[in-house]
Design a protein around this motif. Structure first.
Motif, PDB file in Angstrom:
ATOM      1  N   ALA A  19       1.153  -1.103   0.000  1.00  0.00           N
ATOM      2  CA  ALA A  19      -0.464   0.200   0.042  1.00  0.00           C
ATOM      3  C   ALA A  19       0.547   1.666  -0.248  1.00  0.00           C
ATOM      4  CB  ALA A  19      -0.780   0.432   1.417  1.00  0.00           C
ATOM      5  N   LEU A  20       0.490   2.031  -0.409  1.00  0.00           N
ATOM      6  CA  LEU A  20       0.773   3.281  -0.528  1.00  0.00           C
ATOM      7  C   LEU A  20      -0.479   4.381  -0.044  1.00  0.00           C
ATOM      8  CD1 LEU A  20       1.854   3.927  -4.507  1.00  0.00           C
ATOM      9  CD2 LEU A  20       3.734   3.382  -2.253  1.00  0.00           C
ATOM     10  N   ALA A  21       0.387   5.344   0.968  1.00  0.00           N
ATOM     11  CA  ALA A  21       0.149   6.438   1.711  1.00  0.00           C
ATOM     12  C   ALA A  21       0.258   7.911   1.261  1.00  0.00           C
ATOM     13  CB  ALA A  21       0.177   6.241   3.317  1.00  0.00           C
ATOM     14  N   HIS A  22      -0.967   8.471   0.923  1.00  0.00           N
ATOM     15  CA  HIS A  22      -1.052   9.869   0.284  1.00  0.00           C
ATOM     16  C   HIS A  22      -1.259  11.058   1.732  1.00  0.00           C
ATOM     17  CE1 HIS A  22      -0.557   8.595  -4.177  1.00  0.00           C
ATOM     18  NE2 HIS A  22      -1.609   7.409  -3.401  1.00  0.00           N
ATOM     19  N   VAL A  23      -0.383  11.752   2.018  1.00  0.00           N
ATOM     20  CA  VAL A  23      -0.510  12.399   3.192  1.00  0.00           C
ATOM     21  C   VAL A  23      -1.112  14.008   2.345  1.00  0.00           C
ATOM     22  CG1 VAL A  23       0.045  13.423   5.351  1.00  0.00           C
ATOM     23  CG2 VAL A  23       0.458  11.493   4.657  1.00  0.00           C
ATOM     24  N   ALA A  24      -2.077  14.720   3.003  1.00  0.00           N
ATOM     25  CA  ALA A  24      -2.281  15.872   2.344  1.00  0.00           C
ATOM     26  C   ALA A  24      -0.984  16.715   2.745  1.00  0.00           C
ATOM     27  CB  ALA A  24      -4.405  16.089   2.311  1.00  0.00           C
ATOM     28  N   HIS A  25      -1.021  17.944   1.017  1.00  0.00           N
ATOM     29  CA  HIS A  25      -0.386  18.674   1.474  1.00  0.00           C
ATOM     30  C   HIS A  25       1.296  18.527   1.751  1.00  0.00           C
ATOM     31  CE1 HIS A  25      -4.424  20.938   0.744  1.00  0.00           C
ATOM     32  NE2 HIS A  25      -4.774  20.295   1.844  1.00  0.00           N
ATOM     33  N   ARG A  26       1.362  16.959   1.300  1.00  0.00           N
ATOM     34  CA  ARG A  26       2.798  16.295   1.983  1.00  0.00           C
ATOM     35  C   ARG A  26       3.728  15.562   0.996  1.00  0.00           C
ATOM     36  NH1 ARG A  26       4.069  17.076   7.596  1.00  0.00           N
ATOM     37  NH2 ARG A  26       2.302  19.026   8.729  1.00  0.00           N
ATOM     38  N   PRO A  27       4.616  16.123   1.279  1.00  0.00           N
ATOM     39  CA  PRO A  27       5.383  14.684  -0.563  1.00  0.00           C
ATOM     40  C   PRO A  27       5.001  14.117  -0.480  1.00  0.00           C
ATOM     41  CG  PRO A  27       7.075  16.333   0.462  1.00  0.00           C
ATOM     42  CD  PRO A  27       5.615  16.351   1.590  1.00  0.00           C
ATOM     43  N   GLY A  28       5.429  12.617  -1.049  1.00  0.00           N
ATOM     44  CA  GLY A  28       4.820  11.632  -1.129  1.00  0.00           C
ATOM     45  C   GLY A  28       5.023  11.132  -2.147  1.00  0.00           C
ATOM     46  N   PRO A  29       4.084   9.637  -2.268  1.00  0.00           N
ATOM     47  CA  PRO A  29       3.529   8.937  -1.903  1.00  0.00           C
ATOM     48  C   PRO A  29       4.548   8.380  -0.601  1.00  0.00           C
ATOM     49  CG  PRO A  29       2.811   8.045  -3.542  1.00  0.00           C
ATOM     50  CD  PRO A  29       3.970   9.437  -4.297  1.00  0.00           C
ATOM     51  N   HIS A  30       4.087   7.451   0.789  1.00  0.00           N
ATOM     52  CA  HIS A  30       5.011   6.811   1.014  1.00  0.00           C
ATOM     53  C   HIS A  30       4.794   5.201   1.599  1.00  0.00           C
ATOM     54  CE1 HIS A  30       6.415  10.464   2.668  1.00  0.00           C
ATOM     55  NE2 HIS A  30       4.869  11.429   2.286  1.00  0.00           N
ATOM     56  N   HIS A  31       5.664   4.323   1.431  1.00  0.00           N
ATOM     57  CA  HIS A  31       4.699   2.963   1.362  1.00  0.00           C
ATOM     58  C   HIS A  31       4.856   2.757   2.979  1.00  0.00           C
ATOM     59  CE1 HIS A  31       6.607   1.176  -3.008  1.00  0.00           C
ATOM     60  NE2 HIS A  31       7.565   2.266  -2.318  1.00  0.00           N
ATOM     61  N   VAL A  32       3.564   1.833   3.809  1.00  0.00           N
ATOM     62  CA  VAL A  32       3.118   2.003   4.457  1.00  0.00           C
ATOM     63  C   VAL A  32       2.580   0.211   4.580  1.00  0.00           C
ATOM     64  CG1 VAL A  32       0.672   2.343   4.270  1.00  0.00           C
ATOM     65  CG2 VAL A  32       1.986   2.097   6.279  1.00  0.00           C
ATOM     66  N   ARG A  33       2.972   0.282   6.152  1.00  0.00           N
ATOM     67  CA  ARG A  33       2.515  -1.457   6.539  1.00  0.00           C
ATOM     68  C   ARG A  33       1.053  -1.184   7.425  1.00  0.00           C
ATOM     69  NH1 ARG A  33       6.703  -4.549   9.365  1.00  0.00           N
ATOM     70  NH2 ARG A  33       7.414  -2.589  10.349  1.00  0.00           N
ATOM     71  N   HIS A  34      -0.811  -2.048   7.195  1.00  0.00           N
ATOM     72  CA  HIS A  34      -1.543  -1.900   7.732  1.00  0.00           C
ATOM     73  C   HIS A  34      -2.386  -3.023   7.319  1.00  0.00           C
ATOM     74  CE1 HIS A  34      -2.634  -2.262   3.276  1.00  0.00           C
ATOM     75  NE2 HIS A  34      -4.202  -2.352   3.650  1.00  0.00           N
ATOM     76  N   ILE A  35      -3.200  -2.741   8.227  1.00  0.00           N
ATOM     77  CA  ILE A  35      -4.341  -3.554   8.284  1.00  0.00           C
ATOM     78  C   ILE A  35      -5.262  -3.131   8.490  1.00  0.00           C
ATOM     79  CG2 ILE A  35      -2.528  -5.425   9.158  1.00  0.00           C
ATOM     80  CD1 ILE A  35      -5.002  -4.801  11.429  1.00  0.00           C
ATOM     81  N   THR A  36      -6.855  -4.328   8.154  1.00  0.00           N
ATOM     82  CA  THR A  36      -8.069  -3.298   8.332  1.00  0.00           C
ATOM     83  C   THR A  36      -8.260  -4.405   9.625  1.00  0.00           C
ATOM     84  OG1 THR A  36      -9.313  -4.889   6.775  1.00  0.00           O
ATOM     85  CG2 THR A  36      -8.523  -2.423   6.638  1.00  0.00           C
ATOM     86  N   ASP A  37      -9.292  -3.773  10.792  1.00  0.00           N
ATOM     87  CA  ASP A  37      -9.913  -4.681  12.089  1.00  0.00           C
ATOM     88  C   ASP A  37     -11.100  -5.054  11.051  1.00  0.00           C
ATOM     89  OD1 ASP A  37     -11.995  -2.150  11.775  1.00  0.00           O
ATOM     90  OD2 ASP A  37     -11.011  -1.465  12.967  1.00  0.00           O
ATOM     91  N   PRO A  38     -12.087  -5.361  12.327  1.00  0.00           N
ATOM     92  CA  PRO A  38     -13.108  -6.337  11.339  1.00  0.00           C
ATOM     93  C   PRO A  38     -14.374  -4.977  11.163  1.00  0.00           C
ATOM     94  CG  PRO A  38     -12.671  -7.376  13.412  1.00  0.00           C
ATOM     95  CD  PRO A  38     -12.185  -5.886  13.251  1.00  0.00           C
ATOM     96  N   ASP A  39     -14.317  -4.155  11.490  1.00  0.00           N
ATOM     97  CA  ASP A  39     -14.709  -2.710  10.827  1.00  0.00           C
ATOM     98  C   ASP A  39     -14.162  -1.475   9.761  1.00  0.00           C
ATOM     99  OD1 ASP A  39     -17.152  -2.628  12.577  1.00  0.00           O
ATOM    100  OD2 ASP A  39     -16.284  -2.481  14.195  1.00  0.00           O
TER     101      ASP A  39
END
Length: 247
Positions: A19-39
């Motif tokens: 996954a890539l994370a794009h942060v508003a008004h900041r340089p990027g994108p950034h590689h990121v480790r993530h998960i989603t919970d049941p919701d």
């Protein structure tokens, strides 16, 4: 039946794909480790010393808007793509009890030794999904946040590559025979190759490139667990009839 757009987004962002994370008004994108919970809420594991950590620091108390970008990686060559998921929300750094619980939730979904260093070398951030979109074949579909939260990731996605490899290596003749019986006079002369599987059915490809065709073989019932897959595939592998719908 086929996976809904909400199910496809939940499957793509579950945490198994890069996954890539794009942060508003900041340089990027950034590689990121993530998960989603049941919701469907996202947890991001971020090194303290990283450009992403700096980008996630709030300015003057404002919320930090983030978009997570996940592109499908088809399990075999020539397989159709599930598309690209975009989910957006506002990131919050977790601390104290919330951080400890999130560490446990992350470990349940994606165990990694780096979770032992949360609070020192790593930080955990959570954001609720405010908007979700699915991009497929140059079309962008908006997914209602409530539908996104209610949907479930496909239970076969973690084992899809292994299932397809097993079918190709050990059951190619049965799959080809089944498709020929279903298509009758329109059946392909050459072999049939399984290219995708989800809780609702199996997708196979046949014919020469570039005129290659795809066919969806629907399961009698949606599969809720990988352990149910053998029963779902029984009509394909044991010369019984099953529902089919062309892709």
């Amino acid at each position: 039946m086929r996976p809904s757009p909400a199910e496809l987004v939940r499957t793509l962002v579950a945490g198994r794909l890069p996954a890539l994370a794009h942060v508003a008004h900041r340089p990027g994108p950034h590689h990121v480790r993530h998960i989603t919970d049941p919701d469907g809420q996202l947890l991001m594991l971020v090194p303290v010393v990283s450009d992403l950590s700096v980008a996630l620091e709030p300015v003057a108390g404002d919320d930090v808007a983030v978009v997570l970008d996940v592109l499908d990686l088809p399990p075999v060559a020539g397989a159709p793509s599930l598309g690209r998921a975009w989910v957006s929300g506002w990131a919050t750094r977790l601390r104290d009890d919330a951080q400890r619980q999130a560490t446990l939730d992350f470990a349940d979904a994606a165990p990694t030794g780096d979770l032992l260093d949360v609070g020192t070398r790593f930080r955990l951030y959570r954001f609720e999904v405010a908007e979700a979109r699915l991009e497929r074949a140059d079309t962008v579909l908006r997914v209602d946040p409530e539908e996104y939260a209610a949907a479930e990731p496909d239970p076969l996605h973690p084992v899809e590559a292994q299932v397809l490899a097993d079918l190709a290596d050990h059951h190619g003749a049965e799959v080809t025979g089944y498709v020929r019986r279903q298509l009758g006079h329109a059946a392909p002369a050459g072999p049939v190759r399984p290219v995708r599987v989800d809780r609702y059915g199996l997708v196979v490809a046949y014919g020469p490139v570039p005129e290659r065709h795809q066919l969806r073989l629907a399961f009698p019932h949606p599969v809720d667990h990988p352990g149910e897959l053998a029963r779902a595939l029984h009509p394909v592998l044991c010369r019984a009839r099953a529902t089919r719908t062309p892709d």
